[in-house]
Enzyme design. Structure first.
Site, short mmCIF file in Angstrom:
data_model
loop_
_atom_site.label_atom_id
_atom_site.label_comp_id
_atom_site.label_asym_id
_atom_site.label_seq_id
_atom_site.Cartn_x
_atom_site.Cartn_y
_atom_site.Cartn_z
N GLU A 121 -13.39 2.07 -5.09
CA GLU A 121 -14.20 3.28 -5.24
C GLU A 121 -13.49 4.34 -6.06
O GLU A 121 -12.26 4.35 -6.17
CB GLU A 121 -14.57 3.84 -3.87
CG GLU A 121 -13.38 4.12 -2.96
CD GLU A 121 -13.78 4.44 -1.53
OE1 GLU A 121 -14.49 3.62 -0.90
OE2 GLU A 121 -13.38 5.51 -1.04
N TYR B 75 -11.99 10.88 3.63
CA TYR B 75 -12.63 9.90 2.75
C TYR B 75 -12.89 8.56 3.43
O TYR B 75 -13.18 7.57 2.75
CB TYR B 75 -11.83 9.80 1.45
CG TYR B 75 -12.07 11.05 0.63
CD1 TYR B 75 -13.05 11.09 -0.35
CD2 TYR B 75 -11.39 12.23 0.90
CE1 TYR B 75 -13.34 12.24 -1.05
CE2 TYR B 75 -11.66 13.39 0.22
CZ TYR B 75 -12.65 13.39 -0.76
OH TYR B 75 -12.94 14.56 -1.44
N HIS C 255 0.81 -1.23 0.00
CA HIS C 255 0.00 0.00 0.00
C HIS C 255 0.84 1.28 0.00
O HIS C 255 0.75 2.10 0.90
CB HIS C 255 -0.96 0.00 1.19
CG HIS C 255 -2.03 -1.04 1.10
ND1 HIS C 255 -3.14 -1.03 1.91
CD2 HIS C 255 -2.17 -2.12 0.29
CE1 HIS C 255 -3.91 -2.07 1.61
NE2 HIS C 255 -3.34 -2.74 0.63
#
Length: 481
Positions: free
Chosen positions: A264, A274, A171
């Site tokens: 998304e 978010y 990530h």
């Protein structure tokens, strides 16, 4: 009635039904703009393309040089120039050392808006933290000048490093978008083991930063001259944003991978939270919510995993009015492009275009000629140009590589290069010491650190890409690189 006309009418009927379903779901929403995808990937159409180059090893990003050539970043830490005839050049010299492990490596590259005059470019990469003996890594943004011979980077300078460094190879985020005012947006993942830190504005984990071209914080940032957050932070609450684009109206859009579904697309606004990990539509997190107070909902999401990577906005008319002014994003899980037409933060059209079944679409960009260009991930990665639908019949889809090192035993699940990289299960929240001014906390290694990225695996003849993704999800979480 001719067969072609019947097929055309049937296609139009399917499109109208999809548009109507999306509009109905939007109208029935809670006032938020979010809508779930209703598209069935089995309805994807095959798209025509021209292969520009092959033999690229895990290409991650492509930029367009002014002489009609292409600059490609490869994950293992190499940049190459591909000429207009598809010849792949030697590695460019001057690339700093990258931490090539798991999802890390040399990642995005973009040319400065004034590249013709200044030869400036920007790239981001996974960088080892020397103070930790190389055990921890961070996402770094660098600038450099490409020399006239296009064989060396000069004046290489690290502009920014994500803080804190983390003992994880997952990530990294690492997509760059340059705004019309020349400011740079950089997406940053929460490094997987530290997901709860995405809700903290006193670190860079799970955030998007906005910088000036010298690496300093942009003056309009939410916390530039205010308490409560780092001056570079633009937005936060992100998981692993792997696509970013500035639209012609100057707005920033990104997408990000969710936990086993819930991928998304977001319209990013300065100061926005978010939601991750409090708000998610993914299947993995048990205590998930579909809404959060004071948090921004996605414009659109996919219940099942698509593993998005790469994002562009097609402003040209090369493909006709249906495609013009649409977003295109790559799917690592399905080897497809996904087209979204969005109006007033609502998706009004969604189509899927199959490009490379069994492989991952790593990047998609609009070139200066108005055409779409796509990078296919793998040991034998490809650079493709998407052709308009009215051109001659599409070439055969990219076939799985026959390289010896790309083969796998039939008894081994083909998880790797269907575009999905296996991950361990979502960890418990990492324990981190309180943030103190001027000090960058570091995080301890999880019990079982994720392994390095696997070699490309051919899909089994009897197993589709979607089935591979499902198989990966049934065990440890699978997420796009």
């Amino acid at each position: 009635m001719g067969t072609c006309l019947k097929a055309q009418l049937a296609k139009q009927g399917q499109t109208l039904r999809r548009v109507a379903a999306i509009a109905f779901l939007a109208a029935m929403g809670s006032g938020w703009a979010q809508t779930p995808s209703t598209f069935n990937p089995t309805d994807a159409e095959t798209v025509a393309f021209t292969e520009i180059a092959f033999g690229l090893q895990h290409p991650w990003a492509v930029a367009f040089l002014p002489n009609g050539e292409y600059l490609v970043a490869q994950q293992e830490g190499v940049m190459r120039v591909v000429d207009a005839n598809g010849r792949v050049g030697a590695p460019i010299l001057g690339i700093p050392e990258v931490a090539f492990s798991g999802q890390g490596g040399l990642l995005d590259v973009v040319l400065d808006r004034d590249f013709d005059a200044n030869r400036q470019l920007y790239f981001c990469f996974a960088k080892a933290d020397a103070s930790s003996g190389g055990n921890r890594t961070t996402t770094a943004l660098a600038s450099a000048k490409l020399n006239e011979r296009q064989d060396r980077l000069e004046q290489v300078q690290t502009l920014f490093q994500q803080s804190p460094s983390v003992r994880s190879d997952q990530h990294f985020g690492c997509r760059i978008a340059q705004a019309h005012d020349n400011s740079l947006f950089l997406t940053l993942g929460e490094r997987f083991i530290a997901r709860d830190q995405a809700q903290r504005t006193t670190n860079h984990l799970g955030s998007i930063v906005r910088l000036q071209t010298d690496g300093s914080a942009y003056r309009d940032n939410p916390f530039f001259d205010k308490r409560g957050g780092l001056p570079e932070t633009w937005s936060w609450g992100h998981r692993n944003p792997l696509g970013a684009v500035i639209t012609p109206d100057g707005e920033l859009w990104t997408h990000e991978a969710g936990p086993q579904g819930g991928d998304e697309i977001n319209h990013i606004r300065g100061g926005g939270n978010y939601g991750w990990p409090i708000m998610t539509y993914g299947h993995h997190v048990g205590a998930r919510k579909s809404s959060g107070q004071g948090m921004e909902a996605p414009v659109h999401y996919w219940r099942d995993e698509i593993a998005p990577s790469g994002l562009t906005y097609l402003s040209s008319d090369r493909y006709g009015p249906d495609w013009q002014n649409s977003f295109f994003l790559g799917s690592m899980a399905h080897g497809a492009l996904i087209r979204l037409k969005i109006d007033n933060d609502k998706v009004i059209e969604e189509d899927w275009l199959t490009v490379a079944p069994g492989h991952g679409v790593r990047d998609v960009r609009q070139g200066p000629d108005g055409f779409l260009y796509v990078l296919i991930d793998g040991e034998d990665g490809r650079l493709l140009r998407i052709e308009p639908p009215e051109l001659p019949q599409a070439q055969a889809p990219v076939q799985a590589s026959g390289d010896a090192d790309a083969k796998t035993d039939a008894s081994t699940p083909a998880v790797g290069d269907a575009g999905i990289q296996p991950e361990p299960a979502e960890p418990a929240p990492a324990v981190i010491s309180p943030d103190t001014p001027g000090a960058a906390p570091v995080m301890d290694e999880p019990a079982a650190e994720p392994s390095a990225a696997p070699a490309v695996l051919e899909p089994s003849p009897s197993e589709s890409t979607a089935e591979q993704a499902a198989a990966a999800e049934s065990g440890p979480e699978a997420s796009a690189q």
